[in-house]
Structures are given as C-alpha cells and as structure tokens.
Design a protein around this motif. Structure first.
Motif, short mmCIF file in Angstrom:
data_model
loop_
_atom_site.label_atom_id
_atom_site.label_comp_id
_atom_site.label_asym_id
_atom_site.label_seq_id
_atom_site.Cartn_x
_atom_site.Cartn_y
_atom_site.Cartn_z
N PHE A 6 8.93 6.44 2.06
CA PHE A 6 8.54 6.42 3.29
C PHE A 6 9.72 5.50 4.04
O PHE A 6 10.66 5.02 3.57
N TRP A 7 9.86 5.45 5.45
CA TRP A 7 10.44 4.58 6.07
C TRP A 7 9.97 3.32 6.72
O TRP A 7 8.75 3.43 7.06
N TYR A 8 10.44 2.24 6.72
CA TYR A 8 10.15 1.19 7.46
C TYR A 8 10.78 0.91 8.70
O TYR A 8 12.33 1.00 8.67
N VAL A 9 10.30 1.06 9.70
CA VAL A 9 11.24 1.10 11.21
C VAL A 9 10.71 -0.48 11.85
O VAL A 9 9.35 -0.65 12.04
N ASP A 10 11.63 -1.08 12.25
CA ASP A 10 11.29 -2.23 13.14
C ASP A 10 12.05 -2.38 14.50
O ASP A 10 13.21 -2.24 14.65
N THR A 11 11.23 -2.53 15.49
CA THR A 11 11.85 -2.13 16.83
C THR A 11 12.38 -3.47 17.25
O THR A 11 13.15 -3.30 18.23
N ARG B 72 6.12 9.64 6.30
CA ARG B 72 5.22 8.56 6.09
C ARG B 72 6.36 7.29 6.51
O ARG B 72 7.39 7.29 6.28
N ALA B 73 5.47 6.61 7.22
CA ALA B 73 6.17 5.23 7.67
C ALA B 73 5.31 4.08 8.21
O ALA B 73 4.16 4.50 8.67
N LEU B 74 5.89 3.02 8.21
CA LEU B 74 5.42 1.64 9.00
C LEU B 74 6.22 1.36 9.88
O LEU B 74 7.63 1.25 9.73
N VAL B 75 5.81 1.44 11.21
CA VAL B 75 6.37 1.07 12.27
C VAL B 75 5.89 -0.45 12.92
O VAL B 75 4.76 -0.36 13.30
N TYR C 25 0.85 -1.29 -0.02
CA TYR C 25 -0.03 0.11 -0.04
C TYR C 25 0.93 1.26 0.04
O TYR C 25 0.57 2.13 -0.79
N LEU C 26 1.77 1.09 0.96
CA LEU C 26 2.76 2.44 0.98
C LEU C 26 3.56 2.53 -0.22
O LEU C 26 3.76 3.81 -0.50
N THR C 27 4.11 1.69 -1.18
CA THR C 27 4.71 1.85 -2.36
C THR C 27 3.89 2.43 -3.47
O THR C 27 4.22 2.75 -4.41
N GLN D 83 13.14 -6.21 0.40
CA GLN D 83 12.77 -6.88 -1.02
C GLN D 83 11.48 -5.83 -1.66
O GLN D 83 11.74 -5.68 -3.03
N MET D 84 10.68 -5.22 -1.07
CA MET D 84 9.74 -4.20 -1.64
C MET D 84 10.08 -2.77 -1.66
O MET D 84 9.29 -2.02 -2.44
N LEU D 85 11.00 -2.35 -0.77
CA LEU D 85 11.25 -0.87 -0.73
C LEU D 85 11.87 -0.56 -2.02
O LEU D 85 12.86 -1.14 -2.69
N ARG D 86 11.86 0.77 -2.24
CA ARG D 86 12.18 1.39 -3.68
C ARG D 86 13.32 2.37 -3.14
O ARG D 86 13.69 2.36 -1.77
N GLU D 87 14.08 2.81 -4.17
CA GLU D 87 15.27 3.61 -3.94
C GLU D 87 15.38 4.66 -2.99
O GLU D 87 16.33 4.91 -2.23
#
Length: 282
Positions: free
Chosen positions: A36-41, A160-163, A28-30, A107-111
């Motif tokens: 956007f950022w993907y953040v994994d705690t 924009r981010a997914l945490v 959805y974010l792409t 694998q899914m994130l863009r440049e």
C-alpha cells in the motif's frame, strides 16, 4: 502563508490523538500481504528534536506525549502501540525525539510499501529531505501543494492507501479545501482510507468541518475528538482536536473506546476535558 512550523507543537495533545490513530491505521494495513501507499498532504519536517529551541519554547510535549511516556500503569493497547513507535526513536529511555506522521509510516512500512510526502513550506521541505536522505525510491518527496498533488497520484497502483490530510488551518480556506480534497479523492479512489485531522478552535469553519465530512456519500467513518480544556475567553488557542477517518478498520472504534477515556484522564487540563466518538457503518 509560510509562518507555521510544527516543531513548536511537536508531541502535543493533538499529535497524541492523531498519531495514535495513524499507528492503528498503518498496523491494520500491514496485516495483509498486499502493498500500500502512505500519502501525507502536509508532511512537515517528519521528525522533531524535543531538545530544540522550537520545541522547548512552549514545551507542549510536556502536556501531550509526556504524561503517557511517564505513566507507569498499563495503558490501552492502542496507546501502548503508539508509545512503542515513539520508543523506537528514544532507545535510551529519554524522550528526546518525536516522530511526525511520515516518520511513523517510515518505521512501520514494509519493503513493498511506498511513502508519498507533500510539503509546500520552503524550510520544512528541506528538513524533510534531510531527514529522509538515503531512504531510496520507496519515499518520494514533493515540494508542492498536497491538496493539488493528490489529484496526480490517486488512485495508487496497488489500489490500497492511507491518505492523511492535516493542514495547519492558518488559512481558513484550508477547511473548504480539505473537504474538496476528500470529495475528489473519493471520486478517484473510493476504497482508499482517508484520515482528516482538524483543530478544535473557536472558529465556525472548525466546527462545521466534521459535520460536512459526515454528509459525504461513504459507507463507513469514525470521528474521534479529544478536548483537553475549556475554550479560553476571547477565542484564542487550541483546546482540542479531532480525527475523521473514512473507510476505517473495523477495529478502530473499539480501540478508541478504550483509549479516549484514558487520554482525557492523562491529558485533561481542566473540567472542560472530554471526548467525542461517533461512527457510521453501513
């Protein structure tokens, strides 16, 4: 404190639920051009060999990703999208490797997108570094407590981010820390997408966690839980798991409505198998 290693559980039923949802959130974010950022705690090792002795010890993947991988029927689109990402690691058609959440994101994130990964376990952070060696500046790894680390990086520059918050919950204090982390995150970054994984175990804190998240002052959430078996006598063991997503894509609930019954069918281990799907949309 550092006893948990996810390699023993890679690809199990809890991973299937968590990662199928993570793939949908990332997809959805792409769809928008904005980065956007993907953040994994609690990133773990990021990538797992299912041939390693750890994964083979209890072979939990055989009752998790295994039935989906081996299914010859057409699955709901959400599950097909998830399997496509696992396929990326197993191009020969043999299920030998399994992607953790950070690797799915990679694998899914863009440049223009970025990964920010926290891991406190001294062995896991080293494996994570090895797995992401050569990834460049798009990926930042932190040998740190992700609960505390969120405070330093939110809000992210692109707004924009997914945490993803998914501790092992071996320490019962992790339940309260998870709620506090989401509360603090929303104060710093109210429009962020927050995904909280939790285990279904016979513990008061685990039962209360989704109820506490429901009471947060947010406009929308989706709560999905997959129970694969009846709780065992004595209260030990994982009989299911849940994902609570704040500020979810508007498409997520419909995707889950199609996917969850199929997951109960494929992954259910006894008559106690079931699912929960709830939402709030103001």
């Amino acid at each position: 404190m550092f006893s948990y290693r996810h390699a023993f559980h890679a690809g199990n039923h809890a991973d299937v639920l968590k990662h199928a949802i993570v793939v949908q959130l990332l997809d959805y974010l792409t769809r928008k051009d904005k980065p956007f950022w993907y953040v994994d705690t609690q990133a773990g090792a990021g990538l797992y060999s299912l041939e390693h002795a750890y994964a083979q010890k209890n072979a939990e993947f055989e009752t998790g990703i295994g039935p989906l991988w081996e299914s010859e029927e057409e699955l709901p689109a959400m599950l097909e999208a998830y399997l496509e990402q696992v396929d990326e690691l197993n191009p020969d058609g043999e299920l030998n490797r399994y992607p953790g959440s950070p690797w799915l994101a990679w694998q899914m994130l863009r440049e223009a997108d970025r990964l920010r990964l926290f891991e406190l376990h001294p062995t896991e952070i080293q494996v994570l570094r090895d797995n992401f060696r050569g990834a460049g500046r798009r990926v930042m790894l932190y040998d740190a407590d992700g609960f505390e680390g969120l405070k330093a990086i939110l809000p992210p520059p692109p707004r924009r981010a997914l945490v993803l918050i998914d501790p092992a919950y071996e320490d019962k204090n992790d339940y309260a820390r998870t709620v506090r982390a989401v509360q603090d995150g929303l104060q710093r970054f109210a429009t962020g997408m927050y995904a909280v994984w939790y285990p279904q175990v016979q513990r008061r804190e685990a039962i209360q966690l989704p109820e506490q998240l429901k009471r947060l002052p947010v406009k929308s959430w989706v709560h999905a839980a997959l129970t694969v078996k009846s709780p065992v006598p004595g209260g030990l063991g994982l009989h299911g798991s849940g994902m609570f997503v704040i500020n979810p894509p508007w498409t997520l609930k419909a995707d889950l409505e199609a996917a969850l019954p199929k997951l109960v069918e494929l992954l259910g281990q006894d008559d106690g198998a079931s699912y929960t799907l709830e939402s709030l949309d103001n």
